[in-house]
Structures are given as C-alpha cells and as structure tokens.
Motif scaffolding. Structure first.
Motif, PDB file in Angstrom:
ATOM      1  N   ASP A   3     -38.920 -33.879  55.547  1.00 61.33           N
ATOM      2  CA  ASP A   3     -39.149 -34.722  56.713  1.00 61.33           C
ATOM      3  C   ASP A   3     -40.579 -34.594  57.226  1.00 61.33           C
ATOM      4  OD1 ASP A   3     -35.870 -33.947  57.851  1.00 61.33           O
ATOM      5  OD2 ASP A   3     -36.546 -35.755  56.849  1.00 61.33           O
ATOM      6  N   PHE A   4     -41.430 -33.889  56.517  1.00 63.50           N
ATOM      7  CA  PHE A   4     -42.793 -33.682  56.990  1.00 63.50           C
ATOM      8  C   PHE A   4     -43.772 -33.729  55.830  1.00 63.50           C
ATOM      9  CE2 PHE A   4     -46.057 -32.315  59.798  1.00 63.50           C
ATOM     10  CZ  PHE A   4     -46.908 -31.527  59.038  1.00 63.50           C
ATOM     11  N   ILE A   5     -44.920 -34.311  56.074  1.00 56.69           N
ATOM     12  CA  ILE A   5     -46.042 -34.250  55.155  1.00 56.69           C
ATOM     13  C   ILE A   5     -47.295 -34.225  56.025  1.00 56.69           C
ATOM     14  CG2 ILE A   5     -46.215 -36.748  54.842  1.00 56.69           C
ATOM     15  CD1 ILE A   5     -46.867 -36.099  51.842  1.00 56.69           C
ATOM     16  N   PRO A   6     -48.226 -33.324  55.749  1.00 56.66           N
ATOM     17  CA  PRO A   6     -49.407 -33.254  56.611  1.00 56.66           C
ATOM     18  C   PRO A   6     -50.322 -34.459  56.429  1.00 56.66           C
ATOM     19  CG  PRO A   6     -49.587 -31.676  54.811  1.00 56.66           C
ATOM     20  CD  PRO A   6     -48.230 -32.312  54.710  1.00 56.66           C
ATOM     21  N   ASP A   7     -51.150 -34.669  57.409  1.00 57.31           N
ATOM     22  CA  ASP A   7     -52.128 -35.733  57.342  1.00 57.31           C
ATOM     23  C   ASP A   7     -53.084 -35.480  56.180  1.00 57.31           C
ATOM     24  OD1 ASP A   7     -53.204 -38.049  59.159  1.00 57.31           O
ATOM     25  OD2 ASP A   7     -54.961 -36.908  58.494  1.00 57.31           O
ATOM     26  N   ILE A   8     -53.506 -36.515  55.486  1.00 56.82           N
ATOM     27  CA  ILE A   8     -54.365 -36.370  54.307  1.00 56.82           C
ATOM     28  C   ILE A   8     -55.696 -35.715  54.656  1.00 56.82           C
ATOM     29  CG2 ILE A   8     -55.395 -38.676  54.407  1.00 56.82           C
ATOM     30  CD1 ILE A   8     -54.304 -36.769  51.233  1.00 56.82           C
ATOM     31  N   THR A   9     -56.174 -35.881  55.890  1.00 55.81           N
ATOM     32  CA  THR A   9     -57.438 -35.244  56.281  1.00 55.81           C
ATOM     33  C   THR A   9     -57.301 -33.729  56.311  1.00 55.81           C
ATOM     34  OG1 THR A   9     -56.932 -35.462  58.639  1.00 55.81           O
ATOM     35  CG2 THR A   9     -58.221 -37.243  57.609  1.00 55.81           C
ATOM     36  N   ALA A  78     -47.565 -42.022  44.769  1.00 57.25           N
ATOM     37  CA  ALA A  78     -48.613 -42.268  43.777  1.00 57.25           C
ATOM     38  C   ALA A  78     -49.961 -42.596  44.405  1.00 57.25           C
ATOM     39  CB  ALA A  78     -48.192 -43.388  42.839  1.00 57.25           C
ATOM     40  N   THR A  79     -49.964 -43.477  45.399  1.00 55.31           N
ATOM     41  CA  THR A  79     -51.248 -43.911  45.957  1.00 55.31           C
ATOM     42  C   THR A  79     -51.264 -44.078  47.470  1.00 55.31           C
ATOM     43  OG1 THR A  79     -50.697 -46.248  45.654  1.00 55.31           O
ATOM     44  CG2 THR A  79     -51.887 -45.172  43.862  1.00 55.31           C
ATOM     45  N   GLY A  80     -50.147 -44.341  48.076  1.00 55.91           N
ATOM     46  CA  GLY A  80     -50.112 -44.658  49.499  1.00 55.91           C
ATOM     47  C   GLY A  80     -50.627 -43.552  50.404  1.00 55.91           C
ATOM     48  N   HIS A  81     -50.137 -42.328  50.213  1.00 60.70           N
ATOM     49  CA  HIS A  81     -50.560 -41.216  51.067  1.00 60.70           C
ATOM     50  C   HIS A  81     -52.055 -40.951  50.898  1.00 60.70           C
ATOM     51  CE1 HIS A  81     -50.187 -37.748  53.583  1.00 60.70           C
ATOM     52  NE2 HIS A  81     -50.473 -36.896  52.616  1.00 60.70           N
ATOM     53  N   LEU A  82     -52.524 -40.960  49.653  1.00 59.93           N
ATOM     54  CA  LEU A  82     -53.945 -40.716  49.403  1.00 59.93           C
ATOM     55  C   LEU A  82     -54.822 -41.813  49.991  1.00 59.93           C
ATOM     56  CD1 LEU A  82     -53.827 -39.436  45.719  1.00 59.93           C
ATOM     57  CD2 LEU A  82     -54.119 -38.091  47.798  1.00 59.93           C
ATOM     58  N   SER A  83     -54.271 -43.014  50.137  1.00 63.89           N
ATOM     59  CA  SER A  83     -55.015 -44.132  50.714  1.00 63.89           C
ATOM     60  C   SER A  83     -54.894 -44.191  52.231  1.00 63.89           C
ATOM     61  CB  SER A  83     -54.519 -45.457  50.120  1.00 63.89           C
ATOM     62  OG  SER A  83     -54.741 -45.461  48.728  1.00 63.89           O
ATOM     63  N   GLY A  84     -54.126 -43.280  52.804  1.00 63.56           N
ATOM     64  CA  GLY A  84     -53.981 -43.223  54.250  1.00 63.56           C
ATOM     65  C   GLY A  84     -52.915 -44.132  54.821  1.00 63.56           C
ATOM     66  N   PHE A  85     -52.027 -44.669  53.963  1.00 60.53           N
ATOM     67  CA  PHE A  85     -50.946 -45.503  54.481  1.00 60.53           C
ATOM     68  C   PHE A  85     -49.977 -44.643  55.283  1.00 60.53           C
ATOM     69  CE2 PHE A  85     -51.260 -48.670  50.689  1.00 60.53           C
ATOM     70  CZ  PHE A  85     -52.414 -49.192  51.230  1.00 60.53           C
TER      71      PHE A  85
END
Length: 169
Positions: A3-9, A78-85
């Motif tokens: 239920d958690f994933i840290p912010d990409i920054t 695949a790409t959304g989290h790395l793209s900041g979605f």
C-alpha cells in the motif's frame, strides 16, 4: 501487494542523483548490494494501485504510447512511477488516515486539500505518512533503506548519447 511506494525523488536522492537529474533517463547507475536487493524484493511485491483512478488521473500515459491492453499496474511498474505518474493506493483508508493525522482535517477545512487522499498524494506520502494501518512495516522498511548513509562509491550516471534503433520517434 503493498500500500506504499516512496516518491521517486526520494529514491533518486538515495542514488545520489542531483536535482533535475531524472532517474528514468539514467542508463547505468552503481548501487550498493543492500539497496539493490531491497529494490528487487520490493518491486517483486508490486504496489497495489487503484487501476481505474490511475487511468483517469494519468491521461499523459495514453499520449506516451501506453498499450492500454496491458494493466495499469504493469504500466506503472514499467514506466509510470519513473515518469512521475501518480498512483493511488487501492487500500487507502480515509477514516484511519484522518483519525491518525488530525492536522489533515485542519488542512482540508482550510482549503489546502480537497480530501484525505489528496493530502496523502500531495504531501503525506513524502512525509512518510501511512495510507492505512497495515502499511507500517512497509513504510518503515522504505524509510530505513532510503535514509541509510551511502556505502558505495559515488554513483556514476551515464547519459545516453544516441537513441538505439527501434526507440526513435
């Protein structure tokens, strides 16, 4: 599922990337083994996102060539989290969040956020607030690994100088 994933920054900072350096553009980075093993184990568990909300909240994903026959979770991983979605946790518990973090009610009443979920996505996640009571161990694990002192030599980020065949627009 998580239920958690840290912010990409926060992840980029742990990797030693400077402000403005996009992790999604890095071709090669060097990381210490503990961090790499942690990432692999957490990624394998996958984030339990609200697929309908992800599609509705991220129309740019369609514009970026998202194959909508694939799941929202697959795109995000695949790409959304790395793209900041943005991705909303499917199991966000608004009642629990508001009772656990009473300052959020005040921020909502003052018009800073529409609701508890908006607070969580806009501010709470970056402040390591939990989306529900079950996420405590996951949040603690992420926080612990992202705040460890760097043990590896300085990170080397290699920029792509040319576009490989098949990736040209």
């Amino acid at each position: 599922m998580s239920d958690f994933i840290p912010d990409i920054t926060q992840i980029a900072a742990r990797l030693g990337l400077e402000d403005g350096a996009a992790l999604k553009d890095a071709v090669t980075v060097q990381v210490d083994g503990a961090f790499l093993r942690f990432l692999v184990s957490r990624i394998a568990a996958t984030f339990d996102l609200d697929a309908r909300a992800y599609r509705a909240d991220n129309p740019a994903a369609d514009e970026a060539g998202w194959d909508t026959t694939k799941s929202a979770a697959a795109h995000f991983a695949a790409t959304g989290h790395l793209s900041g979605f943005a991705a909303k946790p499917r199991n966000f518990d608004e009642d629990w969040y508001l009772s656990t973090y009473p300052d959020v009610r005040r921020e909502i009443s003052e018009g800073h956020f529409d609701d508890a979920l908006a607070h969580y996505l806009g501010k709470g996640r970056a402040e390591w607030r939990l989306p529900n009571a079950r996420a405590d161990a996951e949040v603690r694990a992420w926080r612990r690994i992202l705040h460890q002192p760097e043990r590896a030599p300085p990170i080397k980020v290699l920029k792509r100088t040319s576009v490989p065949p098949g990736e040209q627009s």
